[in-house]
Design a protein around this motif. Sequence first.
Motif, mmCIF file in Angstrom:
data_model
loop_
_atom_site.group_PDB
_atom_site.id
_atom_site.type_symbol
_atom_site.label_atom_id
_atom_site.label_comp_id
_atom_site.label_asym_id
_atom_site.label_seq_id
_atom_site.Cartn_x
_atom_site.Cartn_y
_atom_site.Cartn_z
ATOM 1 N N ARG A 88 0.704 -1.641 -0.204
ATOM 2 C CA ARG A 88 -0.146 -0.311 -0.732
ATOM 3 C C ARG A 88 0.887 1.341 -0.246
ATOM 4 O O ARG A 88 0.758 2.264 -0.287
ATOM 5 N N ILE A 89 2.092 1.629 0.533
ATOM 6 C CA ILE A 89 3.080 2.109 1.055
ATOM 7 C C ILE A 89 2.834 2.422 -0.422
ATOM 8 O O ILE A 89 3.619 3.892 -1.380
ATOM 9 N N THR A 90 4.208 1.514 -0.768
ATOM 10 C CA THR A 90 4.829 1.633 -2.814
ATOM 11 C C THR A 90 3.760 2.670 -3.499
ATOM 12 O O THR A 90 3.981 3.428 -4.641
ATOM 13 N N SER A 91 2.091 1.426 -3.404
ATOM 14 C CA SER A 91 1.318 2.010 -4.200
ATOM 15 C C SER A 91 1.469 3.707 -4.322
ATOM 16 O O SER A 91 0.998 4.340 -5.521
ATOM 17 N N ILE A 92 1.269 4.259 -3.151
ATOM 18 C CA ILE A 92 1.388 5.478 -3.364
ATOM 19 C C ILE A 92 2.624 6.728 -3.303
ATOM 20 O O ILE A 92 2.693 7.620 -4.067
ATOM 21 N N ILE A 93 3.665 6.069 -3.242
ATOM 22 C CA ILE A 93 4.665 6.593 -3.166
ATOM 23 C C ILE A 93 5.129 6.592 -5.208
ATOM 24 O O ILE A 93 5.170 7.373 -5.350
ATOM 25 N N LEU A 94 4.933 5.559 -5.553
ATOM 26 C CA LEU A 94 4.515 5.691 -7.363
ATOM 27 C C LEU A 94 3.833 6.525 -8.332
ATOM 28 O O LEU A 94 3.751 7.147 -9.191
ATOM 29 N N LYS A 95 3.033 6.909 -7.096
ATOM 30 C CA LYS A 95 1.890 8.738 -7.177
ATOM 31 C C LYS A 95 2.544 10.121 -7.239
ATOM 32 O O LYS A 95 1.984 10.966 -7.733
ATOM 33 N N PHE A 96 4.004 9.788 -6.628
ATOM 34 C CA PHE A 96 4.380 10.612 -6.046
ATOM 35 C C PHE A 96 4.945 11.314 -7.301
ATOM 36 O O PHE A 96 5.263 11.004 -8.054
ATOM 37 N N LYS A 97 4.955 13.084 -7.087
ATOM 38 C CA LYS A 97 5.057 13.684 -8.584
ATOM 39 C C LYS A 97 7.163 14.087 -8.822
ATOM 40 O O LYS A 97 7.575 13.694 -9.707
ATOM 41 N N ASN A 98 7.158 13.670 -8.068
ATOM 42 C CA ASN A 98 8.921 14.154 -7.805
ATOM 43 C C ASN A 98 8.742 12.836 -7.142
ATOM 44 O O ASN A 98 9.273 11.865 -6.814
ATOM 45 N N ASN A 99 9.436 12.361 -8.380
ATOM 46 C CA ASN A 99 10.984 10.797 -8.455
ATOM 47 C C ASN A 99 11.882 10.472 -7.478
ATOM 48 O O ASN A 99 11.786 9.474 -7.075
ATOM 49 N N ILE A 100 12.627 11.497 -7.670
ATOM 50 C CA ILE A 100 13.750 11.547 -6.910
ATOM 51 C C ILE A 100 13.335 11.251 -5.333
ATOM 52 O O ILE A 100 13.796 10.395 -4.045
ATOM 53 N N GLN A 101 11.480 11.759 -4.983
ATOM 54 C CA GLN A 101 11.329 11.511 -3.656
ATOM 55 C C GLN A 101 10.735 10.181 -3.650
ATOM 56 O O GLN A 101 11.238 9.910 -2.080
#
Length: 382
Positions: free
Chosen positions: A59-72
Amino acid sequence: MFNQEDKEEQEILAIKYIDQAEMLADRGKGEEAVKIYEQAAQIYLDLGSYLKLDELFIRITSIILKFKNNIQATYRLKSIIRKTEELKLYEISAKLLINLGNISFKMNDWETAGESWSQAADYLYESDPEEFHNLVSILLLKAGQSYERASQTRELGKQLIFKAVMRHNKFFELYQEEEKQAQLLITSKDFEAASKKFQEVSSYFKKTLDNLSDLLNEEEDKDTMLNAKARFIHFVAEYQTISAICLFATNIPEHNEKIKTLGMDSIELFKESISLLKDYLYPKKKDFDKEIVLRITFDTMLFAIIQRILDIEEIKCTENLLRGIESNKILIKDIKKSPYFKISEEIEDVGLTDTLIKIQKINLGHFESIKNALVSHFLEQK
């Protein structure tokens, strides 16, 4: 240690954190949601509830993958991966590494993508080689293709593609063991038994060559397929040639027909491998892959050796290598600098017997100990 009451309280708190994180995620507050999810994850880590942890990290990963900032996104994923690796939660680490590889590849960070997919493959293989057999092969292939895109990791990329195909055919460890046994047989001068071992290894490579299209798609990546095909043709011919040389070393006339069969088949394979590699190298204008230049000249040298053993000169090997690529002067210059090309010329000019000392002085990589034993034997027979 938690007592039962404390454990229940912690689980309730974790559920509250998850609910809170879900609400934040629904509102588009991904960074805040991840922080709350990580608090819940820490509780499950402390409780040893690793199944819950697996679900939570997905679940955490699915949210992280939606971050607009890929470096973050990569920074947060790497932080979570380090935690799972410290706890030796390798299947979870592998899932996270696959996602890190996907993000890195989109960012054209070829090295991080290659490293992530390769590490994920290793973790899954250690976890359950049978269950994850196909996935491991695919991850190694993806890692190799990503590494090939960066000049400093190009050779590592080729090695991983080779490993991927070998793993896919369940031949990687077997081939290494068979080669070691053959080396021991040569050292003890049991050349006939060594020849049979090398024929077995050659047959494994032949099977792998026949199954290349199961893993590689020629339409999607022509260069990778061409290079892989040339590499496996090279190995089939190489091991057949060593097998023929071992039989030749027995000095038993009854083996002459077998030597001829192995040698003539190897000659056809060398022609094919050299032709494929010329197709790969010729269009390039500079910065030629050193490993491929060495391989094409190495094949030419073995081609020259097997012709001398069979006492034929169907074609002049060095002329065959240079034919059709004469207009690429820089490539011709690189090829002629190869020590294997110079040995090939020497064999053509003065014969194999008078070239043995020079062959003894050049490095043949993983064939070095085999070469030394065989050359020493032939020098004793002079």
